[in-house]
Write an enzyme that holds these catalytic residues in place. Sequence first.
Site, PDB file in Angstrom:
ATOM      1  N   HIS A   1       0.881  -1.194  -0.042  1.00 18.14           N
ATOM      2  CA  HIS A   1      -0.143  -0.037   0.035  1.00 18.14           C
ATOM      3  C   HIS A   1       0.785   1.353   0.076  1.00 18.14           C
ATOM      4  O   HIS A   1       0.323   2.197  -0.171  1.00 18.14           O
ATOM      5  CB  HIS A   1      -0.869  -0.166   1.200  1.00 18.14           C
ATOM      6  CG  HIS A   1      -2.173   0.707   1.013  1.00 18.14           C
ATOM      7  ND1 HIS A   1      -2.725   1.193  -0.194  1.00 18.14           N
ATOM      8  CD2 HIS A   1      -3.035   1.145   1.913  1.00 18.14           C
ATOM      9  CE1 HIS A   1      -3.861   1.822  -0.263  1.00 18.14           C
ATOM     10  NE2 HIS A   1      -4.090   1.761   1.178  1.00 18.14           N
TER      11      HIS A   1
ATOM     12  N   ASP B   1      -2.396   1.729  -4.618  1.00 13.82           N
ATOM     13  CA  ASP B   1      -3.984   2.218  -3.980  1.00 13.82           C
ATOM     14  C   ASP B   1      -4.717   0.992  -4.125  1.00 13.82           C
ATOM     15  O   ASP B   1      -4.830   0.408  -5.159  1.00 13.82           O
ATOM     16  CB  ASP B   1      -4.085   3.614  -4.223  1.00 13.82           C
ATOM     17  CG  ASP B   1      -3.278   4.608  -4.139  1.00 13.82           C
ATOM     18  OD1 ASP B   1      -2.641   4.645  -3.161  1.00 13.82           O
ATOM     19  OD2 ASP B   1      -2.933   5.622  -4.789  1.00 13.82           O
TER      20      ASP B   1
END
Length: 608
Positions: free
Chosen positions: A579, A583
């Site tokens: 992450h 995204d």
Amino acid sequence: MAQVDVEMPKMGESITEGTVIAWHKQPGDEVEQDEILLEIGTDKVDTEVPSPKGGVLTETLVEEGDTVEVGTIIATLDTAAAEVDADDAPPAEAPADDEAAADEAADDASDADAEDDADAEAAPLETDSEEAASPAPSGDEVEVVMPKMGESITEGTVVAWYKDIGEAVAIDETILEIGTDKVDTEVPSPAEGVLTEKLVEEGETVEVGTVVALLASEAEAGSVEPPASDEPDATQETAPEADEAELPSTPPSGDGAVPDADEPQRAPEETITRRGDDGRFYSPLVRSIAKEEGLRMSELESLEGSGRGGRVTKEDVLAYLDEREEAPAAPASAPERPPRPGRSDEPPPARGDYTVDEGPSDEELRQQYGDRIEVQPMDRMRKMTAEHMVRSKATSAHVTSFAEADVTGLVQLREANKEAFREREGVKLTYTPFFVKAAVEALREHPLLNASVEGDKIVIKHDFHVGIAVAIGNKGLLAPVIRNAGDYNVSGLARKAANVAERARNKELQPDELQGGTFTVTNIGSLGSLMGTPIINQPQVGILATGAIQKRPVVVENDGLGDAISVRHMMYLSLSYDHRIIDGAMGSSFLQRVVTELESFSADADLF
């Protein structure tokens, strides 16, 4: 004059330069072919450079401490001088008048070899008692060497010996098992014979090319006795210990002169050995720096190494020296343990650091949990897996997204072609090559999933090197890499996947085949799992898990006639991604692209 150039050697694909640690020979010295000229180091490994020819060293072109590129000429040899000297060589026996000079030279050589003697004491490879108990049998002697296991692998650890001294071995029969931080592999015998000597103990790490054992090709089994016990025989006369010999009251300086009375007297230097009391290995580069800076062995042993297995690296020693210079002198009556290496002006490392430490004893565990328990020690593979997984979780911000795919067409395609494929290709047609193919097509449209994070930079890879997880029984998982997976059709991927999977289970993989991957696919459905949340294989940023294919009733559109319930082959897909750079929108988009690719397969597709 026949001049031969000595070049800085190439030590791997990624190594472009080396640093001269120490010259073992000086201009004017005679050298034999393969005799060590100098020692060089990189940020990966230290190694010795042998002479390419016999002759006389005429010139050294690089100073100790200099760093030069691979291929640079670092010295020159005169090979003609060796031939002349050999023809005119004096008798081997020295005149009686020169005995004193010979004794003095021997003493100098003994002083020069003091460190090597200490190293040998710390990690003995052979002893006089072993030689006496195991005379070399008749027949040609064959050396077993630590094999080269890939361009980037320079050393290996002896995991286990499969043969004992005196045992007969057949050609290609496994003698020992060695391991790296990537894979364990078995070493076959290069010849038929009898194992006469083991030069490396279990748990010891040595460089590629090191002789680890000796075979007698014509000896008979049982003709070689195992090494004798280390306990001394009471009937044998014991030689005086080295520390009982006469030593000068004042140690001489480097040039042989006695220091002046007014000169500050230094305490005798503590020998820096190859291995400490804790069993850790200290590379020649680390020992060289420690000796030059006047570090004690106890100081080295107190450092918490940042290298593999807690090994102390050059950076650890330099960081400790920086902190020692900055810190105020501590009172002599209250010495403090040196702080953990690390530069105060640098941020903490982004990647996690975790090693499996030795836990409580079996007795302590039984006191805690009772007698109705079974204690199983972790094997080497399980320890490596534990360390890699915890390190990955500490490095990446893991997020997992899920999707569902209707793979009825894929199941029909495989069922219609699996028998003909096995006859034509010689391997099974599994679902794995289809999953890899779908992942590659999704990576083409989502290049950020085929990247790695290096500090504050994102490195996007244009080649698709896909790792496939392979279960090794109950021991754990390996992820051999299919390189350039984007260049193959389903047939090619099936052959590649079958080949690396078989060799992984047979311990035939090379370490290079387990590294360099840019993305990983793990077929957890083959083990019966519906879905999972896999851990990223560092330094990659994504891993795709494919669940079990099951028949389920689902609602489908019936050619404009409304919805209908139909039995379809369905599966879940899960994508774990980093992450920090991926995204949720991109992760979901990648998954949907994989689903589209898998659902595009049909029974009449021509992919072979």
